[in-house]
Design a protein around this motif. Sequence first.
Motif, PDB file in Angstrom:
ATOM      1  N   GLN A  27      39.939  32.469  28.329  1.00  0.00           N
ATOM      2  CA  GLN A  27      38.980  31.854  29.231  1.00  0.00           C
ATOM      3  C   GLN A  27      37.886  32.853  29.602  1.00  0.00           C
ATOM      4  O   GLN A  27      38.053  34.070  29.485  1.00  0.00           O
ATOM      5  CB  GLN A  27      39.694  31.394  30.520  1.00  0.00           C
ATOM      6  N   ASP A  28      36.764  32.330  30.059  1.00  0.00           N
ATOM      7  CA  ASP A  28      35.708  33.176  30.602  1.00  0.00           C
ATOM      8  C   ASP A  28      36.284  34.020  31.737  1.00  0.00           C
ATOM      9  O   ASP A  28      36.940  33.481  32.637  1.00  0.00           O
ATOM     10  CB  ASP A  28      34.567  32.292  31.115  1.00  0.00           C
ATOM     11  N   GLN A  29      36.106  35.332  31.671  1.00  0.00           N
ATOM     12  CA  GLN A  29      36.655  36.291  32.626  1.00  0.00           C
ATOM     13  C   GLN A  29      38.187  36.302  32.615  1.00  0.00           C
ATOM     14  O   GLN A  29      38.823  36.719  33.585  1.00  0.00           O
ATOM     15  CB  GLN A  29      36.149  36.020  34.050  1.00  0.00           C
ATOM     16  N   PRO A 179      30.431  43.704  26.334  1.00  0.00           N
ATOM     17  CA  PRO A 179      30.487  42.442  25.584  1.00  0.00           C
ATOM     18  C   PRO A 179      31.122  41.336  26.432  1.00  0.00           C
ATOM     19  O   PRO A 179      31.827  41.613  27.410  1.00  0.00           O
ATOM     20  CB  PRO A 179      31.366  42.797  24.381  1.00  0.00           C
ATOM     21  N   ASP A 180      30.920  40.081  26.026  1.00  0.00           N
ATOM     22  CA  ASP A 180      31.533  38.953  26.735  1.00  0.00           C
ATOM     23  C   ASP A 180      33.052  39.008  26.651  1.00  0.00           C
ATOM     24  O   ASP A 180      33.750  38.621  27.587  1.00  0.00           O
ATOM     25  CB  ASP A 180      31.057  37.622  26.138  1.00  0.00           C
ATOM     26  N   LEU A 199      40.362  53.665  34.869  1.00  0.00           N
ATOM     27  CA  LEU A 199      40.131  52.594  33.902  1.00  0.00           C
ATOM     28  C   LEU A 199      40.632  51.254  34.436  1.00  0.00           C
ATOM     29  O   LEU A 199      39.978  50.218  34.262  1.00  0.00           O
ATOM     30  CB  LEU A 199      40.821  52.928  32.577  1.00  0.00           C
ATOM     31  N   GLU A 200      41.796  51.262  35.092  1.00  0.00           N
ATOM     32  CA  GLU A 200      42.318  50.024  35.671  1.00  0.00           C
ATOM     33  C   GLU A 200      41.329  49.411  36.656  1.00  0.00           C
ATOM     34  O   GLU A 200      41.039  48.215  36.610  1.00  0.00           O
ATOM     35  CB  GLU A 200      43.644  50.297  36.386  1.00  0.00           C
ATOM     36  N   TYR A 206      35.572  44.140  35.730  1.00  0.00           N
ATOM     37  CA  TYR A 206      34.756  43.868  34.545  1.00  0.00           C
ATOM     38  C   TYR A 206      34.335  42.398  34.537  1.00  0.00           C
ATOM     39  O   TYR A 206      35.147  41.498  34.782  1.00  0.00           O
ATOM     40  CB  TYR A 206      35.554  44.201  33.283  1.00  0.00           C
ATOM     41  N   THR A 207      33.065  42.140  34.269  1.00  0.00           N
ATOM     42  CA  THR A 207      32.548  40.772  34.388  1.00  0.00           C
ATOM     43  C   THR A 207      32.897  39.887  33.194  1.00  0.00           C
ATOM     44  O   THR A 207      32.846  38.663  33.292  1.00  0.00           O
ATOM     45  CB  THR A 207      31.014  40.800  34.549  1.00  0.00           C
TER      46      THR A 207
END
Length: 632
Positions: A27-29, A179-180, A199-200, A206-207
């Motif tokens: 899914q998106d995100q 990237p998406d 990093l977590e 992250y979008t």
Amino acid sequence: MIILQTQQVARYFGAKTLFEKANLEVQDQGRVGLVGVNGSGKSTLLKIIAGIDPPDAGQVVYNKGLTIGYLAQNSGLDSNKTILEEMTSVFDYLREMADQLHQMEVQLGSEPNNQKLLNAYDDLLVKFKAENGYGYEAEIRNVLTGFQFPAETFAKSIASLSGGERSRLALAKILLQKPDLLILDEPTNHLDIETLNWLEKYLQSYTGALLIVSHDQYFLDHVTKEIYALSQHELRHYHGNYSNYLKQREQDFQQATQAYEQQQAEIKRLQTFVDKNLTRASTTKRAQSRRKQLEKMDRLVKPQDEEKSLHFHFDITKETGKEVLGVQQLAIGYDQHAMVSPINFDVRKGQRLAVIGANGIGKSTLVKTLIGKIPAIQGTYKFGANVEIGYYDQDLTQLDRSKTVLDTIWDEHPLLPEQQIRNVLGSFLFSGDDVLKVVHQLSGGEKARLLLTKLAMEQRNVLIMDEPTNHLDIQSKEVLEQALQNFSGTLIFVSHDRYFINELADQVLDIQADGSHLYAGNYDFYLEKRQPETNTATTTTVISDNQAQFIADKEQQKQRRRLERAVTAAEEKMQQLAQQDDDLQAAMAQPEIQADFGKLADLQQQLEQVQAAEEDAENAWLQAADELENAE
């Protein structure tokens, strides 16, 4: 909104099926984790999803315009540029936009009333700001610092860096590209604990969407919200993070096992009736009916353990004294150059001490000093009475590359028969001709398992282990965790695996440039207590929230254990009653009982009571199982 789907995807190698009918959605995100044992096909599936390799069957459907960033396992950045030049190249399009804006500004200086130019300038400026044109340099610095590249390293040539450093830079660059869909195969390799924590947090905000393969359970727990498990050639979907997946998988296995056992009992009951009554004129029709019922029954396959994994334990031959190790004012390093000083800590019998710290700080150097491989620069360390040390080397250099797997163990235990050695190796997943492989032919995971075999056979009472989870898949790590939890000796281990530390450690030794800092607890306790007392009120609130969450988690675990015990008790009761039911029906089928109407009536009454109790037990199991599911 779904941005990517795999539909009935398969990969075959000749007649062998790696996986098939694999259906996956992002899914998106979305925050998706992909797990499975080594060799199950995780990396292969990621390459198919990323469009690098085509599937043998099925298809991958992408949302229109979807941008994908893919980072392969252990892939390093290959460039002749400096670190800063390579990272800045991601934003070349912004630099071109900045040049365009500057040229327009110069032109507007001579044509201030050019409305067309003004409109074009405004449009480009809006786009430039939206793309973070004024902040991308700060973003580069933030990401590089997060990956342990301070400003003084920015001018370094990438070609001069180590493999681990180039791997970190490859991950840094793909994060900057935004990237998406970000597909990451084992992104936590080569990262120390501080970098993992950074990093977590970065990925949590992250979008775009994330699809991640990782052997780091702690990382998966904190980043993912759904899990796809690749097992026995199939892909299965689970909601929640990795810990939730483990609970759901175990629950599914228990339910499948119970359904199978209940069906087997029913099959046995029906078959017994058919065998005894088919030839009797008075009951033949009922027997024929039961036989048809058996023929139409959709037989369940006996559930197997989800994964074939290690099964072993560590034994000891004698006990140590209460004081196992004392370290005072120790300075460690090479050639009289101290890397870390002073180091102070004590280890008592039965304790589990985790050693943590940044990459290159000196954790392995400390271990090598303690086992006498390199001399201490100053200070002292002393082991207590009856200490026998077993050592696990993260570089696996204790293995003779020219020996076979069988000889590696048998040469150290020549009095044991070959079959016993093979049996031991079999518990570490070396079977058949695998034991005849030469060490240099083995994979990293196989070498790690062989070294664990060697260590288990030594039966030492103090284990000193340097990064023992490297090279192991998640399932193998979990078995190692269990074996070490049951170990009656003392454990000192270096690790960057936070889940592993949480499961085992009762002390954490943090190695820093100014010396050592000891915390009496596991990794989560260390996270709370390491915060300086002078932190702001905001940080204090975070600590308080963490403590509240810790208490809530403990209470939730207590409630879950209570429900798990209730489910187990109900299952055992159902099994006992089912056995009583079978015994009573078997007794009633005896000719001497059928001829005695009084006894037959008594047994019938007992059978009805047992069957009523079976129904009550089943209701109790259903209620407890429902409560347990809702408590997840």
